[in-house]
Design a protein around this motif. Structure first.
Motif, PDB file in Angstrom:
ATOM      1  N   ALA A  19      26.033  23.994   8.215  1.00 11.98           N
ATOM      2  CA  ALA A  19      26.702  24.661   7.093  1.00 11.98           C
ATOM      3  C   ALA A  19      25.695  25.007   6.001  1.00 11.98           C
ATOM      4  CB  ALA A  19      27.807  23.761   6.543  1.00 11.98           C
ATOM      5  N   CYS A  20      24.819  24.069   5.692  1.00  8.50           N
ATOM      6  CA  CYS A  20      23.835  24.293   4.623  1.00  8.50           C
ATOM      7  C   CYS A  20      22.831  25.381   5.008  1.00  8.50           C
ATOM      8  CB  CYS A  20      23.118  22.988   4.283  1.00  8.50           C
ATOM      9  SG  CYS A  20      24.148  21.828   3.353  1.00  8.50           S
ATOM     10  N   ALA A  21      22.478  25.468   6.275  1.00  9.66           N
ATOM     11  CA  ALA A  21      21.563  26.521   6.711  1.00  9.66           C
ATOM     12  C   ALA A  21      22.196  27.894   6.510  1.00  9.66           C
ATOM     13  CB  ALA A  21      21.183  26.317   8.174  1.00  9.66           C
ATOM     14  N   ILE A  22      23.478  28.005   6.850  1.00 11.52           N
ATOM     15  CA  ILE A  22      24.180  29.278   6.640  1.00 11.52           C
ATOM     16  C   ILE A  22      24.256  29.600   5.151  1.00 11.52           C
ATOM     17  CG2 ILE A  22      26.404  30.457   6.870  1.00 11.52           C
ATOM     18  CD1 ILE A  22      26.818  28.803   9.474  1.00 11.52           C
ATOM     19  N   LEU A  23      24.606  28.605   4.339  1.00 14.52           N
ATOM     20  CA  LEU A  23      24.710  28.816   2.895  1.00 14.52           C
ATOM     21  C   LEU A  23      23.377  29.244   2.294  1.00 14.52           C
ATOM     22  CD1 LEU A  23      26.871  25.685   1.980  1.00 14.52           C
ATOM     23  CD2 LEU A  23      27.635  28.072   1.945  1.00 14.52           C
ATOM     24  N   ALA A  24      22.296  28.616   2.741  1.00 17.25           N
ATOM     25  CA  ALA A  24      20.980  28.904   2.172  1.00 17.25           C
ATOM     26  C   ALA A  24      20.501  30.306   2.532  1.00 17.25           C
ATOM     27  CB  ALA A  24      19.967  27.864   2.643  1.00 17.25           C
ATOM     28  N   GLU A  25      20.758  30.701   3.768  1.00 14.37           N
ATOM     29  CA  GLU A  25      20.191  31.958   4.249  1.00 14.37           C
ATOM     30  C   GLU A  25      21.081  33.165   3.970  1.00 14.37           C
ATOM     31  OE1 GLU A  25      19.096  31.133   8.326  1.00 14.37           O
ATOM     32  OE2 GLU A  25      18.135  29.266   7.668  1.00 14.37           O
ATOM     33  N   THR A  26      22.300  32.896   3.460  1.00 15.84           N
ATOM     34  CA  THR A  26      23.185  34.007   3.068  1.00 15.84           C
ATOM     35  C   THR A  26      23.724  33.760   1.661  1.00 15.84           C
ATOM     36  OG1 THR A  26      25.117  32.945   4.096  1.00 15.84           O
ATOM     37  CG2 THR A  26      23.869  34.474   5.470  1.00 15.84           C
ATOM     38  N   LEU A  29      25.816  36.049  -0.731  1.00 14.21           N
ATOM     39  CA  LEU A  29      27.245  36.326  -0.564  1.00 14.21           C
ATOM     40  C   LEU A  29      28.114  35.515  -1.523  1.00 14.21           C
ATOM     41  CD1 LEU A  29      27.433  36.552   3.338  1.00 14.21           C
ATOM     42  CD2 LEU A  29      27.115  38.377   1.657  1.00 14.21           C
ATOM     43  N   GLY A  30      27.495  34.592  -2.276  1.00 14.67           N
ATOM     44  CA  GLY A  30      28.241  33.835  -3.285  1.00 14.67           C
ATOM     45  C   GLY A  30      29.301  32.920  -2.700  1.00 14.67           C
ATOM     46  N   TRP A  31      28.915  32.123  -1.733  1.00 15.04           N
ATOM     47  CA  TRP A  31      29.863  31.265  -1.020  1.00 15.04           C
ATOM     48  C   TRP A  31      30.506  30.216  -1.918  1.00 15.04           C
ATOM     49  CZ3 TRP A  31      31.219  32.146   3.921  1.00 15.04           C
ATOM     50  CH2 TRP A  31      30.348  32.893   4.730  1.00 15.04           C
ATOM     51  N   THR A  32      31.761  29.930  -1.620  1.00 14.88           N
ATOM     52  CA  THR A  32      32.410  28.693  -2.047  1.00 14.88           C
ATOM     53  C   THR A  32      32.458  27.803  -0.807  1.00 14.88           C
ATOM     54  OG1 THR A  32      33.754  29.683  -3.780  1.00 14.88           O
ATOM     55  CG2 THR A  32      34.583  27.642  -2.807  1.00 14.88           C
ATOM     56  N   ASP A  75      27.910  15.350   0.942  1.00 16.82           N
ATOM     57  CA  ASP A  75      27.745  16.632   1.627  1.00 16.82           C
ATOM     58  C   ASP A  75      27.994  17.809   0.690  1.00 16.82           C
ATOM     59  OD1 ASP A  75      27.154  15.265   3.917  1.00 16.82           O
ATOM     60  OD2 ASP A  75      29.119  15.546   4.849  1.00 16.82           O
ATOM     61  N   THR A  76      28.957  17.656  -0.224  1.00 15.24           N
ATOM     62  CA  THR A  76      29.248  18.742  -1.162  1.00 15.24           C
ATOM     63  C   THR A  76      28.071  18.989  -2.108  1.00 15.24           C
ATOM     64  OG1 THR A  76      30.503  17.041  -2.358  1.00 15.24           O
ATOM     65  CG2 THR A  76      31.774  18.684  -1.141  1.00 15.24           C
ATOM     66  N   CYS A  77      27.344  17.937  -2.468  1.00 12.24           N
ATOM     67  CA  CYS A  77      26.136  18.094  -3.290  1.00 12.24           C
ATOM     68  C   CYS A  77      25.075  18.861  -2.505  1.00 12.24           C
ATOM     69  CB  CYS A  77      25.576  16.729  -3.705  1.00 12.24           C
ATOM     70  SG  CYS A  77      26.741  15.656  -4.556  1.00 12.24           S
ATOM     71  N   ARG A  81      23.203  22.462  -3.400  1.00 10.79           N
ATOM     72  CA  ARG A  81      21.749  22.639  -3.382  1.00 10.79           C
ATOM     73  C   ARG A  81      21.328  23.737  -2.405  1.00 10.79           C
ATOM     74  NH1 ARG A  81      21.719  16.972  -3.547  1.00 10.79           N
ATOM     75  NH2 ARG A  81      21.084  16.758  -1.360  1.00 10.79           N
ATOM     76  N   ALA A  82      22.098  23.884  -1.329  1.00 10.45           N
ATOM     77  CA  ALA A  82      21.751  24.886  -0.317  1.00 10.45           C
ATOM     78  C   ALA A  82      22.005  26.305  -0.807  1.00 10.45           C
ATOM     79  CB  ALA A  82      22.539  24.630   0.962  1.00 10.45           C
ATOM     80  N   GLY A  83      22.872  26.439  -1.816  1.00 13.91           N
ATOM     81  CA  GLY A  83      23.120  27.789  -2.323  1.00 13.91           C
ATOM     82  C   GLY A  83      24.568  28.149  -2.554  1.00 13.91           C
ATOM     83  N   ALA A  84      25.505  27.214  -2.288  1.00 10.31           N
ATOM     84  CA  ALA A  84      26.911  27.510  -2.572  1.00 10.31           C
ATOM     85  C   ALA A  84      27.111  27.708  -4.072  1.00 10.31           C
ATOM     86  CB  ALA A  84      27.809  26.373  -2.072  1.00 10.31           C
ATOM     87  N   ARG A  85      27.918  28.681  -4.414  1.00  6.00           N
ATOM     88  CA  ARG A  85      28.219  28.955  -5.824  1.00  6.00           C
ATOM     89  C   ARG A  85      29.122  27.863  -6.393  1.00  6.00           C
ATOM     90  NH1 ARG A  85      32.437  31.569  -8.182  1.00  6.00           N
ATOM     91  NH2 ARG A  85      33.338  31.900  -6.115  1.00  6.00           N
TER      92      ARG A  85
END
Length: 199
Positions: A19-26, A29-32, A75-77, A81-85
């Motif tokens: 999940a964090c890899a996807i969040l970091a590399e995209t 897209l401003g993920w929640t 995990d939410t932290c 850090r990975a890039g989730a908004r």
């Protein structure tokens, strides 16, 4: 709203890492991000310790909390850090998850891209993508993961060179759908294309 679910057949096999890899590399897209945790009967939604709050306190059967601490170990932290908004953590006893879903939906209603880490959401909505993490070194296979296995859009293999130990498992699944290894940079690009977002 685009919804991506990252699930897996058991604990500690790389779901949050994926999940964090996807969040970091995209991240553009401003993920929640949403972590969904189910507790067994008699466990508290607030802290996961034994109690009977779901029986005696009908206002307290679940918790949907926004994570604001980027430095913690939860995990939410890690997702922040990975890039989730933004990141939410839904915690509920097994039988109460359905009660919690309207509260969660209200909190994410205005979000355009939401990544869920949990198989549990698949009981309540159909995501745009479901990425299933499998680790053939671990025999445990949760019922919820087995129930939704055919719905997987793609697989991430934590141990690609190990034969699956599950007698009922159809290896043809891995040939019919996109398959990636942990930390494969192609996964995030595939996610981006699969939900219709150009680089």
């Amino acid at each position: 709203m685009k919804r991506v679910v990252v699930g897996g057949h058991t604990r500690n096999i790389g779901k949050t890492q994926t999940a964090c890899a996807i969040l970091a590399e995209t991240a553009d897209l401003g993920w929640t991000a949403v972590k969904m945790t189910r507790f067994g009967h008699g466990m508290c939604a607030t802290d996961g310790k034994p109690c009977d709050c779901a029986v005696n306190d009908p206002v307290h059967p679940y918790v949907v909390a926004e994570e604001r601490n980027r430095d913690g170990s939860e995990d939410t932290c890690r997702m922040l850090r990975a890039g989730a908004r933004r990141a939410w953590w839904l915690r509920a006893p097994l039988a109460q998850l359905g009660l919690a879903m309207p509260a969660l939906e209200e909190r994410i209603a205005d979000d355009s891209h939401v990544l869920f880490e949990s198989n549990s959401g698949l009981d309540f909505f159909t995501p745009d993508l479901y990425v299933a993490v499998l680790d053939a070194r671990v025999e445990d296979f949760k019922d919820s993961a087995r129930r939704h296995l055919e719905r997987a859009s793609a697989f991430v293999l934590a141990a690609p060179d190990v034969q699956p130990p599950w007698p009922w498992f159809d290896p043809e699944l891995l040939r019919r759908k996109p398959t990636f290894q942990l930390d494969d940079p192609r996964l995030s690009e595939w996610v981006r294309q699969a939900i219709g977002v150009n680089s």
